[in-house]
Each structure stands twice: as C-alpha cells, then as structure tokens.
Scaffold this active site. Sequence first.
Site, PDB file in Angstrom:
ATOM      1  N   TYR A 194      -7.584  25.927  -6.900  1.00  0.00           N
ATOM      2  CA  TYR A 194      -8.149  26.729  -8.001  1.00  0.00           C
ATOM      3  C   TYR A 194      -8.750  28.024  -7.454  1.00  0.00           C
ATOM      4  O   TYR A 194      -8.442  29.123  -7.925  1.00  0.00           O
ATOM      5  CB  TYR A 194      -9.223  25.942  -8.764  1.00  0.00           C
ATOM      6  CG  TYR A 194     -10.073  26.844  -9.622  1.00  0.00           C
ATOM      7  CD1 TYR A 194      -9.570  27.360 -10.804  1.00  0.00           C
ATOM      8  CD2 TYR A 194     -11.350  27.245  -9.215  1.00  0.00           C
ATOM      9  CE1 TYR A 194     -10.322  28.243 -11.573  1.00  0.00           C
ATOM     10  CE2 TYR A 194     -12.105  28.123  -9.974  1.00  0.00           C
ATOM     11  CZ  TYR A 194     -11.591  28.620 -11.151  1.00  0.00           C
ATOM     12  OH  TYR A 194     -12.325  29.510 -11.895  1.00  0.00           O
ATOM     13  N   SER A 241     -14.219  34.758  -9.774  1.00  0.00           N
ATOM     14  CA  SER A 241     -15.267  33.764  -9.534  1.00  0.00           C
ATOM     15  C   SER A 241     -15.973  34.040  -8.215  1.00  0.00           C
ATOM     16  O   SER A 241     -15.364  34.544  -7.255  1.00  0.00           O
ATOM     17  CB  SER A 241     -14.597  32.388  -9.481  1.00  0.00           C
ATOM     18  OG  SER A 241     -15.483  31.430  -8.964  1.00  0.00           O
ATOM     19  N   LYS A 253      -7.760  32.386  -7.758  1.00  0.00           N
ATOM     20  CA  LYS A 253      -8.641  33.516  -8.103  1.00  0.00           C
ATOM     21  C   LYS A 253      -8.518  34.625  -7.048  1.00  0.00           C
ATOM     22  O   LYS A 253      -8.417  35.802  -7.366  1.00  0.00           O
ATOM     23  CB  LYS A 253     -10.094  33.049  -8.228  1.00  0.00           C
ATOM     24  CG  LYS A 253     -10.347  32.115  -9.380  1.00  0.00           C
ATOM     25  CD  LYS A 253     -10.275  32.833 -10.717  1.00  0.00           C
ATOM     26  CE  LYS A 253      -9.868  31.910 -11.836  1.00  0.00           C
ATOM     27  NZ  LYS A 253      -9.611  32.557 -13.123  1.00  0.00           N
ATOM     28  N   GLY A 288     -16.295  20.671   0.113  1.00  0.00           N
ATOM     29  CA  GLY A 288     -16.035  22.045  -0.330  1.00  0.00           C
ATOM     30  C   GLY A 288     -17.252  22.766  -0.889  1.00  0.00           C
ATOM     31  O   GLY A 288     -17.206  23.972  -1.109  1.00  0.00           O
TER      32      GLY A 288
HETATM   33  P1  NAD Z   1     -11.811  27.175 -20.369  1.00  0.00           P
HETATM   34  O1  NAD Z   1     -10.881  26.151 -19.846  1.00  0.00           O
HETATM   35  O2  NAD Z   1     -12.806  26.765 -21.389  1.00  0.00           O
HETATM   36  O3  NAD Z   1     -10.969  28.406 -20.967  1.00  0.00           O
HETATM   37  C1  NAD Z   1      -9.702  28.774 -20.467  1.00  0.00           C
HETATM   38  C2  NAD Z   1      -8.779  28.891 -21.658  1.00  0.00           C
HETATM   39  O4  NAD Z   1      -7.487  29.291 -21.223  1.00  0.00           O
HETATM   40  C3  NAD Z   1      -8.612  27.571 -22.400  1.00  0.00           C
HETATM   41  O5  NAD Z   1      -8.838  27.802 -23.780  1.00  0.00           O
HETATM   42  C4  NAD Z   1      -7.171  27.170 -22.130  1.00  0.00           C
HETATM   43  O6  NAD Z   1      -6.612  26.447 -23.214  1.00  0.00           O
HETATM   44  C5  NAD Z   1      -6.518  28.511 -21.901  1.00  0.00           C
HETATM   45  N1  NAD Z   1      -5.324  28.534 -21.058  1.00  0.00           N
HETATM   46  C6  NAD Z   1      -5.173  27.999 -19.814  1.00  0.00           C
HETATM   47  N2  NAD Z   1      -3.958  28.297 -19.321  1.00  0.00           N
HETATM   48  C7  NAD Z   1      -3.330  29.051 -20.271  1.00  0.00           C
HETATM   49  C8  NAD Z   1      -2.064  29.686 -20.333  1.00  0.00           C
HETATM   50  N3  NAD Z   1      -1.182  29.620 -19.329  1.00  0.00           N
HETATM   51  N4  NAD Z   1      -1.762  30.391 -21.452  1.00  0.00           N
HETATM   52  C9  NAD Z   1      -2.633  30.476 -22.484  1.00  0.00           C
HETATM   53  N5  NAD Z   1      -3.836  29.900 -22.470  1.00  0.00           N
HETATM   54  C10 NAD Z   1      -4.194  29.199 -21.371  1.00  0.00           C
HETATM   55  O7  NAD Z   1     -12.537  27.854 -19.130  1.00  0.00           O
HETATM   56  P2  NAD Z   1     -13.751  28.879 -19.095  1.00  0.00           P
HETATM   57  O8  NAD Z   1     -14.887  28.197 -18.460  1.00  0.00           O
HETATM   58  O9  NAD Z   1     -13.931  29.531 -20.403  1.00  0.00           O
HETATM   59  O10 NAD Z   1     -13.185  29.922 -18.048  1.00  0.00           O
HETATM   60  C11 NAD Z   1     -12.560  31.126 -18.428  1.00  0.00           C
HETATM   61  C12 NAD Z   1     -12.099  31.861 -17.191  1.00  0.00           C
HETATM   62  O11 NAD Z   1     -13.213  32.101 -16.332  1.00  0.00           O
HETATM   63  C13 NAD Z   1     -11.096  31.086 -16.340  1.00  0.00           C
HETATM   64  O12 NAD Z   1     -10.170  32.000 -15.799  1.00  0.00           O
HETATM   65  C14 NAD Z   1     -11.948  30.488 -15.254  1.00  0.00           C
HETATM   66  O13 NAD Z   1     -11.194  30.243 -14.088  1.00  0.00           O
HETATM   67  C15 NAD Z   1     -12.948  31.607 -15.035  1.00  0.00           C
HETATM   68  N6  NAD Z   1     -14.195  31.156 -14.418  1.00  0.00           N
HETATM   69  C16 NAD Z   1     -14.904  30.150 -15.021  1.00  0.00           C
HETATM   70  C17 NAD Z   1     -16.095  29.710 -14.434  1.00  0.00           C
HETATM   71  C18 NAD Z   1     -16.862  28.560 -15.032  1.00  0.00           C
HETATM   72  O14 NAD Z   1     -17.697  27.977 -14.331  1.00  0.00           O
HETATM   73  N7  NAD Z   1     -16.656  28.193 -16.291  1.00  0.00           N
HETATM   74  C19 NAD Z   1     -16.559  30.328 -13.271  1.00  0.00           C
HETATM   75  C20 NAD Z   1     -15.828  31.360 -12.702  1.00  0.00           C
HETATM   76  C21 NAD Z   1     -14.641  31.775 -13.295  1.00  0.00           C
HETATM   77  C1  WQD Z   2     -23.315  23.139  -9.074  1.00  0.00           C
HETATM   78  C2  WQD Z   2     -24.219  22.365  -8.126  1.00  0.00           C
HETATM   79  C3  WQD Z   2     -23.077  20.656  -6.891  1.00  0.00           C
HETATM   80  C4  WQD Z   2     -22.103  18.133 -10.367  1.00  0.00           C
HETATM   81  C5  WQD Z   2     -17.770  25.485  -9.668  1.00  0.00           C
HETATM   82  C6  WQD Z   2     -16.502  26.008  -9.053  1.00  0.00           C
HETATM   83  C7  WQD Z   2     -16.523  27.509  -9.022  1.00  0.00           C
HETATM   84  C8  WQD Z   2     -16.795  28.088 -10.393  1.00  0.00           C
HETATM   85  C9  WQD Z   2     -17.936  27.419 -11.106  1.00  0.00           C
HETATM   86  C10 WQD Z   2     -15.179  27.579 -12.161  1.00  0.00           C
HETATM   87  C11 WQD Z   2     -23.592  22.100  -6.771  1.00  0.00           C
HETATM   88  C12 WQD Z   2     -24.095  20.045  -7.827  1.00  0.00           C
HETATM   89  C13 WQD Z   2     -22.556  19.147  -9.549  1.00  0.00           C
HETATM   90  C14 WQD Z   2     -22.706  16.846 -10.278  1.00  0.00           C
HETATM   91  C15 WQD Z   2     -24.194  17.702  -8.575  1.00  0.00           C
HETATM   92  N1  WQD Z   2     -15.566  28.126 -11.115  1.00  0.00           N
HETATM   93  N2  WQD Z   2     -23.580  18.942  -8.664  1.00  0.00           N
HETATM   94  N3  WQD Z   2     -23.729  16.683  -9.375  1.00  0.00           N
HETATM   95  O1  WQD Z   2     -19.449  23.901  -7.571  1.00  0.00           O
HETATM   96  O2  WQD Z   2     -21.098  25.793  -7.848  1.00  0.00           O
HETATM   97  O3  WQD Z   2     -18.895  25.933  -8.912  1.00  0.00           O
HETATM   98  O4  WQD Z   2     -17.883  25.988 -11.006  1.00  0.00           O
HETATM   99  O5  WQD Z   2     -14.353  27.927 -12.878  1.00  0.00           O
HETATM  100  O6  WQD Z   2     -15.294  27.947  -8.533  1.00  0.00           O
HETATM  101  O7  WQD Z   2     -16.399  25.525  -7.727  1.00  0.00           O
HETATM  102  O8  WQD Z   2     -20.537  24.366  -9.821  1.00  0.00           O
HETATM  103  O9  WQD Z   2     -21.570  22.995 -11.574  1.00  0.00           O
HETATM  104  O10 WQD Z   2     -19.809  21.955 -10.094  1.00  0.00           O
HETATM  105  O11 WQD Z   2     -22.049  22.491  -9.143  1.00  0.00           O
HETATM  106  O12 WQD Z   2     -25.114  17.486  -7.791  1.00  0.00           O
HETATM  107  O13 WQD Z   2     -22.321  15.893 -10.970  1.00  0.00           O
HETATM  108  O14 WQD Z   2     -24.459  21.076  -8.712  1.00  0.00           O
HETATM  109  O15 WQD Z   2     -23.033  19.969  -5.685  1.00  0.00           O
HETATM  110  O16 WQD Z   2     -24.632  22.149  -5.819  1.00  0.00           O
HETATM  111  P1  WQD Z   2     -20.022  24.950  -8.396  1.00  0.00           P
HETATM  112  P2  WQD Z   2     -20.939  22.904 -10.241  1.00  0.00           P
END
Ligand code: NAD
Ligand code: WQD
Length: 336
Positions: free
Chosen positions: A149, A124, A153, A293
Amino acid sequence: MAILATGGAGFIGSHTCLELLNAGYEVVVIDSLVNSSEESLRRVQELTGKTLRFYKGDTRDAALLDTIFTENEIEAVVHFAALKSVPESVKMPLEYYDNNLTGTIELLKAMRRNGCKKIVFSSSATVYGAENKCPFTEDMQTGTTTNPYGTTKLQIERIMTDTAAAEPDWHVVLLRYFNPIGAHASGRIGEAPGYPNNLMPYITQVAVGKREKLTVFGNNYPTPDGTGVRDYIHVVDLAKGHVKAIAFVLDHAGTEIFNLGTGNGTSVLELIHAFEEVTGVTVPYEIGPARAGDVAYSYANADKAKRVLGWQAELDVRQMCRDAWNWQKNNPNGYE
Ligand code: NAD
Ligand code: WQD
C-alpha cells in the site's frame, strides 16, 4: 466548471465533497463503491442542500472516464480512489498495485486526452519511511515503505512528478496526510470500515460494544509512555485543506508537496484516555506485541501548508474523539 473527485464516496472523499460544495464548487464523483456506500453521497447532498453528480465505476475504465470528461466541464481532479488497507495489501499485492497504479495511470491518460491537467493527489505520511526524523518536512528524501500500500503512494508520487516534469502544463499537488480521524459534526458522515485496521475506528467499535477490547501494539517504543506517537488530524480540517489545495492547483504549474497534519504528536495511550475523558465511556485494552512495519513517531511540520496555502488544522484531539464517537454511536453499523 466542476471538480472531479475519484473515490469521493469514501471517508475523506465524502467530507471533502461536502466542503467543496459549501465553497461553491460543482462536484462530480466517480467511485466503484469497493469500500464505500452511495449513502454517504446522499447524506452530503442532504447536509449541503446541493447536488452532485455520481458515476458508479472504476478509474481503470478508460471509456467511462472519457464519458465523464465529455459530459462535464472538469477543471481539476482530486484523486482519492485507492485501496488502503495495509495488511490486505501485504496479502494481495497484485490487486493493490493494479487498482492503485493502473487506476492512476488510466486517470492521468484520460485527463491528458481530455485537456484537463490539474490534479490533487491523496498521498500519505507513510512515504517518509522509517529513515527520516520527526517532524517530517516536505523537502526530506522519501524513505523506504514497508508494505505494498505504502509503495503505491510512493510510486504514484513519482509518476505524477515525472509527468509534470515532462509536460510543463501539468499542475500537480501531492498532499501527504498524517492520521485522519473524527467525523463531520452532524454525525451523518464518517468512517465506516468493516473490520478496523486503524486505531480510532477500533476504539469506537470497542466503545460501542462491537469488539471486546483494544490491543495496544507495543509499549516499548522510545516515546514518553512507550506507545506509538502519531499526528492525528480531524477529517474536516483535512477536507478544508483540499479546498485550499484546489484553489492553489488551479493556477500553479509543476509539482508542489504539502503535509496535512497538525504538527502535534499523540501517543496511543493519550488518545485512549482523551477518548474516555470526553465521552465518559471506558475503553478496555491490553498491551500486545508491536505491529510489524510500525514506527515510533510520525508527525508533521505543517508550516508549508500554512505559509503557502493559508491552511492550518484547527480542531484538537478531544474534538476528534467527540466527533468520532458521535458518528459511531449514531451509526453503529456505518451506512447500512
Ligand atoms: P476510503 O476507502 O474510505 O475511500 C477510497 C474510495 O475509493 C472508496 O470509496 C472506494 O470505493 C474508492 N475506490 C477504490 N478504488 C477505486 C477505483 N479503482 N475506482 C473508483 N473508486 C475506487 O479511504 P479514505 O480513508 O477516504 O482514503 C482516501 C485516500 O486517502 C486514499 O487514496 C488513501 O490511500 C489516502 N490516505 C488515507 C489515509 C487514512 O488514514 N484514511 C491516510 C493517508 C492517505
Ligand atoms: C496508529 C497507532 C499503532 C491499531 C496507517 C497507515 C498509513 C496511513 C494511515 C492510510 C500506531 C497503534 C493501531 C490498534 C494500536 N494510511 N494501534 N492498536 O499505522 O500510523 O498509519 O493509517 O491510508 O499509511 O500505515 O495508523 O491508526 O493503524 O495506528 O495500538 O488496534 O495506533 O501501532 O502506533 P498508522 P493506525
């Protein structure tokens, strides 16, 4: 030969499974369904007309991992499985460290036991912390994370980098996602959070009438309109980036890091207004205090992925809004 997607039933995992199947890969999924539904995988198969193999279970279950590696010829792993809620991680740090770190260590040990040492990891942009200046480049020192969280990462990146340094036959790709939003154009798969912590699912839940109004977290940031700026990336572009990363990891030893972003910043107010414009739906909002944060800016320099992987994002913020809305209005209660 197949690709194992841990967490493949989730938001990014399901979109990636679809693109991998369309690219001709066999796909095997392990998912505990702690934050997802098997219905997403049913729909991925319906959309592609192809089948994948699903194991319901946890990546901390070493015996199950051995079964998966024995029953399938896994060529490489894409490791999505993680808990991902920032506020929940502050309340339940032990559960987050256990799930995300133990889940990764057990996976890496099972891979080594079974002779598969190629992995693509879902990292991330949060690892850049508040110290670095945008646009973020992969060669920057990682920063200080502000929640458990984000720390998982950072630590997993380190665990994988150290492992690949100690055993040169590991192939590791760390993908640093920026802010994935949107949904598949069909409106059949998308993001299905219960209570949304992230901006786009909050906007769509307000638009569909599930929440009264959005709170904008702060308007005193040193940005053009005072609200936070992020690099939103369409989840389908992100999924296609994984197909390129898999092709790369198959024949590149060592560790390589790629930002997956667009390189463009969009403020909270710009995103709300783009959503209102393309959908014709008004999103009531109020300005509230800044969220602890949060940083003012987060956006990528996406040149390396273009140069090395031949990948770049193609869909703009308006398309992300259109597709997020198409998914939300057709599935007001997610996969239920
Ligand atoms: P998500 O929660 O939709 O998908 C994660 C999946 O992993 C889920 O289906 C959950 O059931 C499964 N899971 C969790 N722990 C598990 C375990 N121990 N064993 C087996 N399955 C497990 O999330 P997402 O948005 O699809 O994110 C996928 C990956 O990308 C994650 O690692 C997340 O941290 C990373 N990521 C997401 C974002 C975002 O904004 N969505 C941003 C940066 C990184
Ligand atoms: C985006 C912008 C908020 C909600 C997070 C995790 C990061 C990554 C992706 C996940 C910011 C603003 C949000 C609301 C708002 N990982 N906001 N009102 O914080 O950039 O990233 O998700 O797996 O690790 O920190 O994403 O969508 O929460 O926020 O004003 O109700 O929207 O302040 O500026 P963020 P976000």
